[in-house]
Design a protein around this motif. Structure first.
Motif, PDB file in Angstrom:
ATOM      1  N   ASN B 246      18.457   8.506  14.247  1.00 43.19           N
ATOM      2  CA  ASN B 246      18.031   7.005  13.923  1.00 43.19           C
ATOM      3  C   ASN B 246      18.055   7.061  12.463  1.00 43.19           C
ATOM      4  O   ASN B 246      18.513   6.040  11.842  1.00 43.19           O
ATOM      5  CB  ASN B 246      16.848   6.552  14.553  1.00 43.19           C
ATOM      6  CG  ASN B 246      16.978   6.699  16.018  1.00 43.19           C
ATOM      7  OD1 ASN B 246      18.149   6.967  16.626  1.00 43.19           O
ATOM      8  ND2 ASN B 246      15.860   6.798  16.840  1.00 43.19           N
ATOM      9  N   TYR B 247      17.328   7.918  11.692  1.00 48.29           N
ATOM     10  CA  TYR B 247      17.212   7.899  10.150  1.00 48.29           C
ATOM     11  C   TYR B 247      18.347   7.993   9.445  1.00 48.29           C
ATOM     12  O   TYR B 247      18.659   7.469   8.598  1.00 48.29           O
ATOM     13  CB  TYR B 247      15.863   8.651   9.874  1.00 48.29           C
ATOM     14  CG  TYR B 247      14.609   8.743  10.665  1.00 48.29           C
ATOM     15  CD1 TYR B 247      14.283   7.564  10.827  1.00 48.29           C
ATOM     16  CD2 TYR B 247      13.921   9.721  10.801  1.00 48.29           C
ATOM     17  CE1 TYR B 247      12.931   7.337  11.474  1.00 48.29           C
ATOM     18  CE2 TYR B 247      12.700   9.542  11.625  1.00 48.29           C
ATOM     19  CZ  TYR B 247      11.891   8.277  11.627  1.00 48.29           C
ATOM     20  OH  TYR B 247      10.929   8.336  12.487  1.00 48.29           O
ATOM     21  N   MET B 249      21.375   7.310  10.738  1.00 50.39           N
ATOM     22  CA  MET B 249      22.096   5.670  11.107  1.00 50.39           C
ATOM     23  C   MET B 249      21.532   4.658  10.357  1.00 50.39           C
ATOM     24  O   MET B 249      22.316   3.701   9.624  1.00 50.39           O
ATOM     25  CB  MET B 249      22.225   5.515  12.495  1.00 50.39           C
ATOM     26  CG  MET B 249      23.020   6.431  13.274  1.00 50.39           C
ATOM     27  SD  MET B 249      24.657   6.214  12.491  1.00 50.39           S
ATOM     28  CE  MET B 249      25.032   8.043  12.413  1.00 50.39           C
ATOM     29  N   GLU B 250      20.106   4.689  10.250  1.00 48.97           N
ATOM     30  CA  GLU B 250      19.581   3.594   9.274  1.00 48.97           C
ATOM     31  C   GLU B 250      20.069   3.398   7.736  1.00 48.97           C
ATOM     32  O   GLU B 250      20.419   2.625   7.395  1.00 48.97           O
ATOM     33  CB  GLU B 250      17.989   3.625   9.143  1.00 48.97           C
ATOM     34  CG  GLU B 250      17.309   2.762   8.643  1.00 48.97           C
ATOM     35  CD  GLU B 250      17.250   1.475   9.238  1.00 48.97           C
ATOM     36  OE1 GLU B 250      17.256   1.500  10.462  1.00 48.97           O
ATOM     37  OE2 GLU B 250      17.281   0.237   8.703  1.00 48.97           O
ATOM     38  N   PRO B 324      13.347   7.151   6.959  1.00 43.10           N
ATOM     39  CA  PRO B 324      14.659   6.877   6.433  1.00 43.10           C
ATOM     40  C   PRO B 324      15.044   7.109   5.358  1.00 43.10           C
ATOM     41  O   PRO B 324      16.015   7.728   4.880  1.00 43.10           O
ATOM     42  CB  PRO B 324      14.757   5.341   6.775  1.00 43.10           C
ATOM     43  CG  PRO B 324      13.791   4.976   7.762  1.00 43.10           C
ATOM     44  CD  PRO B 324      12.541   6.217   7.465  1.00 43.10           C
ATOM     45  N   ASN B 325      13.970   6.909   4.213  1.00 41.21           N
ATOM     46  CA  ASN B 325      14.143   7.161   2.820  1.00 41.21           C
ATOM     47  C   ASN B 325      14.078   8.800   2.640  1.00 41.21           C
ATOM     48  O   ASN B 325      15.161   9.153   1.572  1.00 41.21           O
ATOM     49  CB  ASN B 325      12.925   6.785   2.251  1.00 41.21           C
ATOM     50  CG  ASN B 325      12.574   5.289   2.289  1.00 41.21           C
ATOM     51  OD1 ASN B 325      12.328   4.829   3.248  1.00 41.21           O
ATOM     52  ND2 ASN B 325      12.848   4.641   1.325  1.00 41.21           N
ATOM     53  N   LYS B 336      16.084   2.740  -1.834  1.00 42.72           N
ATOM     54  CA  LYS B 336      15.424   1.590  -2.432  1.00 42.72           C
ATOM     55  C   LYS B 336      13.875   2.193  -2.473  1.00 42.72           C
ATOM     56  O   LYS B 336      13.485   3.098  -1.723  1.00 42.72           O
ATOM     57  CB  LYS B 336      15.553   0.553  -1.479  1.00 42.72           C
ATOM     58  CG  LYS B 336      16.492  -0.446  -1.866  1.00 42.72           C
ATOM     59  CD  LYS B 336      15.922  -1.771  -1.073  1.00 42.72           C
ATOM     60  CE  LYS B 336      17.293  -2.780  -0.831  1.00 42.72           C
ATOM     61  NZ  LYS B 336      16.860  -4.082  -0.186  1.00 42.72           N
ATOM     62  N   GLU B 337      13.016   1.462  -3.448  1.00 45.03           N
ATOM     63  CA  GLU B 337      11.707   1.859  -3.443  1.00 45.03           C
ATOM     64  C   GLU B 337      10.992   0.377  -3.638  1.00 45.03           C
ATOM     65  O   GLU B 337      11.515  -0.411  -3.828  1.00 45.03           O
ATOM     66  CB  GLU B 337      11.380   2.677  -4.674  1.00 45.03           C
ATOM     67  CG  GLU B 337      11.746   4.046  -4.513  1.00 45.03           C
ATOM     68  CD  GLU B 337      11.346   4.946  -5.771  1.00 45.03           C
ATOM     69  OE1 GLU B 337      10.366   4.372  -6.481  1.00 45.03           O
ATOM     70  OE2 GLU B 337      11.974   5.972  -5.979  1.00 45.03           O
ATOM     71  N   GLY B 338       9.714   0.632  -2.985  1.00 45.33           N
ATOM     72  CA  GLY B 338       9.074  -0.652  -3.105  1.00 45.33           C
ATOM     73  C   GLY B 338       7.854  -0.682  -4.065  1.00 45.33           C
ATOM     74  O   GLY B 338       8.449   0.185  -5.144  1.00 45.33           O
TER      75      GLY B 338
END
Lengths: 193, 533
Positions: B246-247, B249-250, B324-325, B336-338
């Motif tokens: 899943n990670y 495919m994300e 995912p990251n 991406k980063e928050g």
């Protein structure tokens, strides 16, 4: 369309029941959804959080990728900050109660906490406890915050209200009405902004 | 059929009920507890007469499940990963006896140790025992795989392991159900000596297990849960196990993964599919939610083949769960980063609840231990483990279920005095009783505090096998009745409790102190339930 939400707070503050209500509403709309939560040790006064993902397409990961969360919905301001790495830097919203839940000796200075929340461009920071009290539902803070967030959830308020009815069905009409009142009062806050 | 909104745990439970389960056997443990609880609360399960009471521990649970399978019925065993350690004896040996009625062992692993003492990967056990392992990647697959797992078990007369992790266990998604199957009729094993593991039979059975491997491998290749997904960029092939898929495919949401992918949800590893990936691609990235089991096997001890990327070469974090990251970085993508977490955010560790009886037990113990100094209290697994943290700082060990009593015993067999064990009621009947017997047989001076809150608290108020039995168990084991002391852990009884503890600390034999007061969470739950009724 997709929307990723982190719901957070401290064990017992109702963050997980808000997650359950959004999930129910999303499922009734035929949306795909995944909702991951932490159980176990975190129930004992620790922080709780749930990753809730809604989409009109199948969803892969149970966890929201960092930097992609659309809304952090929190019943406690410091807890909202804990999940900032997940928030989308450009478009993400923080919607949180402003009152701290202090059960640790080293809770930081509240003004500084609130200042950090305000650093995020899109935020709704408000006294959800007071609004819950105004509608005679002092335990309904989580519903007030959910109501405020509903404006950005891409799910109509009616569907959320239906989900509240279904979620609290066993607890009787009075509890249902009190929670719907809190939900609407929260929404009114967001609409005024 | 409608989609049901179910936790992974609940999907497994509902699937088992629908697949003709006759009994679930388990001891509570995060993140596996909700499987059994769902069955206990299910009207459908009640009507079908499915047995679901909690067992004393994972070993007794697994053996009972094996017994039900022996009688031809479908049985399921559930535990958290470390529970397999407790049940390792029946686990390994039931691989050799094989099963009769369908038999599934669910192990819920906890990578990142959200509420566990280690992050062991149960797939090692499956490989060790030589039985098929199913590792669903989502809730629907978990539901479907329980049906499949029972069929596989009955086809090859083997127990089947289902391995899940925290994010599968505790994440909800919509699940579509299958038709309900009726339960098996009582039927004894056809093979006369199957369950008699005398060496003469065990040798035959073990060869039989080895012979089954070919069938297990064929099932992994052909039954559809492992898939080879074509990709155009052969510079890398990806093996994605369980929810790691899943990670992956994300990271390609809205597009297609350019690399060939082998999605793995069933073991033994499908070597034909794996070989194809290896031959076609220049390098291989292995994504495993847990320890790098297959990455290491694929790499080999000498690592002389193609480049294998994963947790061992630093492409992915060496420990903890994937996300995912982390997977995106391993793929070389721009992740991406928050925002950073502001420095002022303080941790909010779990703690004992206000009004918890353990707090009063620890306060009295701390007072009584003052004159003896620190590092003499051995503890166990449960809510009371939180007594290690400030402000109580009352305990100095927590290792595995029951280890408080036996570690105190071993320490007391030096000059360490006093040696105190702190153990909960449920943990005591899980794995403390035999240790106490050792203490009595050797007459070692240990003071055992059995904190009796009448419930299995940590996992959310499950019935404790110890309730109403502790004094008689201790007496039966050989503790002198005058050294079995029941106290009331309330602040109003503080002086009295300290006195009792001090007396028993001075006693140079085995003594048991039972602080008895109901878990505050459970007491509140009961009050609410009574109100409803």
């Amino acid at each position: 369309m997709k929307i990723d939400i982190i719901l957070c707070g401290v064990g017992g503050m109702g963050a997980l029941s808000s997650a359950a209500i959004i999930s129910k509403a999303a499922l009734s709309k035929g949306m795909y959804m995944k909702q991951a939560e932490t159980h176990g040790m975190s129930q004992r006064g620790g922080d709780v959080q749930s990753h809730l993902r809604l989409s009109d397409e199948p969803i892969s990961s149970d966890l929201i990728p960092e930097g992609e969360c659309d809304i952090i919905l929190s019943v406690e301001p410091m807890e909202a900050l804990r999940y900032l790495p997940f928030l989308n830097r450009e478009t993400g919203w923080i919607i949180t109660n402003q009152n701290p839940f202090v059960n640790i000796p080293n809770y930081p200075d509240l003004d500084k906490v609130l200042a950090e929340v305000k650093k995020v461009k899109n935020h709704i920071l408000f006294d959800a406890d007071a609004i819950a009290k105004e509608v005679n539902n002092p335990k309904g803070t989580n519903m007030v915050v959910l109501g405020a967030a509903s404006k950005y959830l891409k799910i109509d308020l009616e569907s959320l209200e239906e989900a509240v009815r279904s979620n609290f069905a066993r607890k009787g009409e009075a509890v249902i009405e009190a929670n719907i009142a809190a939900l609407r009062a929260g929404r009114a806050v967001a609409d005024k902004m | 059929m409608d989609r049901l909104l179910l936790l992974g745990d609940e999907a497994i439970a509902q699937a088992a009920i629908d697949a003709g389960l006759s009994g679930v056997f388990a001891y509570p443990g995060t993140p596996s507890t909700e499987i059994t609880e769902y069955i206990q609360d299910s009207k459908q399960a009640k009507e079908a007469g499915i047995r679901s009471n909690w067992a004393a521990n994972e070993k007794t649970a697994m053996e009972a499940a094996l017994g039900m399978s022996y009688a031809g019925k479908r049985a399921m065993f559930c535990c958290k990963h470390v529970g397999i350690n407790v049940a390792a004896d029946p686990f390994m040996n039931s691989a050799i006896t094989g099963a009769n009625g369908g038999l599934i062992y669910v192990a819920a692993d906890d990578p990142s140790m959200h509420s566990s003492q280690d992050e062991q990967d149960s797939r090692f056990y499956g490989d060790f025992a030589g039985i098929p392992v199913l590792e669903p990647s989502n809730q629907q697959e978990a539901y479907d795989m329980v049906h499949y797992g029972f069929e596989l078990s009955e086809k090859y007369h083997t127990p089947v392991m289902m391995r899940i992790t925290t994010r599968m266990a505790h994440s909800r998604a919509g699940v579509v159900r299958k038709d309900v199957r009726t339960q098996n009729k009582l039927s004894l094993p056809e093979k006369k000596n199957q369950f008699i593991l005398l060496p003469v039979n065990a040798k035959v059975q073990y060869r039989d297990l080895i012979a089954k491997q070919e069938g297990f491998a064929a099932s992994s290749e052909n039954d559809g849960f492992n898939k080879y997904i074509e990709g155009t960029d052969k510079s890398m092939g990806i093996v994605a196990c369980g929810i790691a898929y899943n990670y992956l495919m994300e990271n390609y949401r809205g597009t297609k993964c350019p690399y060939p992918v082998l999605k793995i949800s069933q073991y033994p590893m499908p070597t034909k599919l794996l070989n194809r990936l290896y031959e076609e691609c220049d390098t291989v990235l292995v994504l495993e939610e847990g320890q790098p089991l297959y990455e290491r096997l694929l790499q080999g001890l000498l690592n002389k083949g193609k480049q294998i990327k994963g947790r061992l070469d630093g492409s992915l974090p060496r420990v903890g769960e994937l996300n995912p990251n982390a997977v995106g970085r391993a793929l070389g993508l721009n992740v991406k980063e928050g925002f950073a977490i502001p420095d002022l955010v303080a941790p909010r560790p779990p703690k004992l609840c206000d009004g918890c009886p353990h707090i009063d037990s620890y306060k009295a113990l701390n007072e009584a231990m003052k004159e003896y100094g620190e590092y003499k209290v051995f503890a166990d697994i449960g809510c009371y483990t939180l007594g290690a943290l400030p402000p109580l700082k009352a305990i100095y060990t927590t290792v595995d279920m029951g280890a408080s009593i036996t570690m105190a015993k071993g320490a007391a067999e030096t000059d360490l005095r006093p040696a105190v064990a702190v153990i909960g009621d449920s943990t005591f009947t899980h794995s403390g009783m035999t240790g106490l017997l050792d203490c009595c047989v050797d007459n070692v001076p240990v003071t055992v505090m059995i904190l009796d809150n009448g419930i299995t608290g940590m996992t959310g108020s499950q019935k404790s096998s110890a309730t109403g039995r502790i004094e008689s168990i201790c007496q039966g084991i050989g503790v002198e009745p005058e050294h079995i002391r029941v106290i009331n852990p309330l602040s109003s009884h503080f002086e009295e409790n300290v006195k009792v503890i001090k007396e028993e600390l001075e006693y140079q034999g085995v003594s048991v102190i039972i602080p008895r007061r109901e878990c505050i969470v459970w007491a509140n739950k009961k009050r609410k339930m009574a109100k409803k009724a």
